[in-house]
Design a protein around this motif. Structure first.
Motif, short mmCIF file in Angstrom:
data_model
loop_
_atom_site.label_atom_id
_atom_site.label_comp_id
_atom_site.label_asym_id
_atom_site.label_seq_id
_atom_site.Cartn_x
_atom_site.Cartn_y
_atom_site.Cartn_z
N TYR A 6 0.85 -1.19 0.00
CA TYR A 6 0.00 0.00 0.00
C TYR A 6 0.89 1.24 0.00
O TYR A 6 1.65 1.45 0.95
CB TYR A 6 -0.92 -0.02 1.22
N LYS A 7 0.83 2.02 -1.06
CA LYS A 7 1.58 3.27 -1.18
C LYS A 7 3.07 3.11 -0.86
O LYS A 7 3.66 3.93 -0.17
CB LYS A 7 0.96 4.34 -0.28
N GLY A 8 3.66 2.03 -1.32
CA GLY A 8 5.09 1.80 -1.12
C GLY A 8 5.46 1.13 0.19
O GLY A 8 6.63 0.90 0.47
N TYR A 9 4.48 0.81 1.00
CA TYR A 9 4.69 0.14 2.28
C TYR A 9 4.15 -1.28 2.21
O TYR A 9 3.26 -1.57 1.42
CB TYR A 9 3.94 0.86 3.41
N THR A 52 -12.84 -14.01 15.13
CA THR A 52 -12.05 -14.85 14.23
C THR A 52 -10.68 -14.22 13.96
O THR A 52 -10.52 -12.99 14.07
CB THR A 52 -12.75 -15.05 12.86
N GLY A 53 -9.74 -15.06 13.60
CA GLY A 53 -8.42 -14.59 13.24
C GLY A 53 -8.46 -13.68 12.03
O GLY A 53 -7.73 -12.70 11.94
N GLU A 54 -9.32 -14.00 11.07
CA GLU A 54 -9.43 -13.20 9.86
C GLU A 54 -9.91 -11.78 10.17
O GLU A 54 -9.39 -10.80 9.62
CB GLU A 54 -10.38 -13.88 8.87
N GLU A 55 -10.90 -11.65 11.05
CA GLU A 55 -11.37 -10.31 11.45
C GLU A 55 -10.25 -9.52 12.12
O GLU A 55 -10.09 -8.32 11.86
CB GLU A 55 -12.54 -10.42 12.42
N ALA A 56 -9.49 -10.18 12.97
CA ALA A 56 -8.39 -9.52 13.66
C ALA A 56 -7.32 -9.06 12.67
O ALA A 56 -6.82 -7.94 12.76
CB ALA A 56 -7.78 -10.46 14.71
N GLU A 57 -6.98 -9.92 11.72
CA GLU A 57 -5.98 -9.55 10.71
C GLU A 57 -6.46 -8.37 9.87
O GLU A 57 -5.68 -7.46 9.58
CB GLU A 57 -5.68 -10.75 9.82
N ARG A 58 -7.74 -8.37 9.50
CA ARG A 58 -8.29 -7.24 8.73
C ARG A 58 -8.21 -5.94 9.52
O ARG A 58 -7.90 -4.88 8.97
CB ARG A 58 -9.74 -7.53 8.34
N ALA A 59 -8.47 -6.02 10.81
CA ALA A 59 -8.38 -4.82 11.66
C ALA A 59 -6.95 -4.29 11.69
O ALA A 59 -6.74 -3.08 11.66
CB ALA A 59 -8.87 -5.14 13.07
N GLY A 60 -5.98 -5.18 11.73
CA GLY A 60 -4.58 -4.76 11.70
C GLY A 60 -4.23 -4.07 10.39
O GLY A 60 -3.54 -3.04 10.38
N ILE A 61 -4.70 -4.61 9.28
CA ILE A 61 -4.46 -4.00 7.97
C ILE A 61 -5.14 -2.64 7.88
O ILE A 61 -4.55 -1.66 7.39
CB ILE A 61 -4.96 -4.93 6.83
N GLN A 62 -6.37 -2.54 8.37
CA GLN A 62 -7.09 -1.27 8.34
C GLN A 62 -6.37 -0.21 9.16
O GLN A 62 -6.26 0.95 8.74
CB GLN A 62 -8.52 -1.45 8.84
N TRP A 63 -5.86 -0.59 10.32
CA TRP A 63 -5.10 0.35 11.15
C TRP A 63 -3.87 0.82 10.39
O TRP A 63 -3.56 2.02 10.37
CB TRP A 63 -4.68 -0.32 12.47
N VAL A 68 -0.69 4.99 7.40
CA VAL A 68 0.00 5.45 6.19
C VAL A 68 -0.69 6.69 5.63
O VAL A 68 -0.04 7.69 5.30
CB VAL A 68 0.09 4.33 5.13
N ASP A 69 -2.02 6.67 5.54
CA ASP A 69 -2.76 7.80 4.99
C ASP A 69 -2.55 9.06 5.83
O ASP A 69 -2.44 10.16 5.28
CB ASP A 69 -4.25 7.49 4.91
N SER A 70 -2.47 8.92 7.14
CA SER A 70 -2.29 10.09 7.99
C SER A 70 -0.85 10.58 8.04
O SER A 70 -0.59 11.71 8.45
CB SER A 70 -2.78 9.79 9.41
N SER A 71 0.08 9.76 7.60
CA SER A 71 1.50 10.12 7.65
C SER A 71 2.03 10.66 6.34
O SER A 71 3.13 11.16 6.28
CB SER A 71 2.32 8.90 8.08
N ASP A 72 1.28 10.51 5.26
CA ASP A 72 1.73 10.98 3.94
C ASP A 72 1.50 12.46 3.79
O ASP A 72 0.64 13.07 4.26
CB ASP A 72 1.01 10.23 2.82
#
Length: 72
Positions: A6-9, A52-63, A68-72
């Protein structure tokens, strides 16, 4: 663990199994990590618990995307 570019990260979503009591169902703590060129840029603490593990992983990606969006 989920990952995406995502955006080079590289963004990583983590699910950490949480089992506080034997008789309760499993829950998963979420966290996120951001890397760039194999270096850790930022890592979250625990973002919450999910069913679920999948929900937790998605939350990590969303964070990580929001960071990244707030730091660019």
């Amino acid at each position: 663990m989920q990952s995406e570019q995502y955006k080079g990260y590289m963004l990583w979503g983590h699910a950490i199994l949480q089992q506080k009591e034997i008789l309760h169902s499993e829950r998963y703590a979420a966290s996120g990590t951001i890397t760039k060129v194999n270096r850790v840029i930022e890592a979250s603490g625990v973002l919450g618990e999910f069913d679920t593990g999948e929900e937790a992983e998605r939350a990590g990606i969303q964070w990580a995307r929001a960071w990244v969006d707030s730091s660019d």
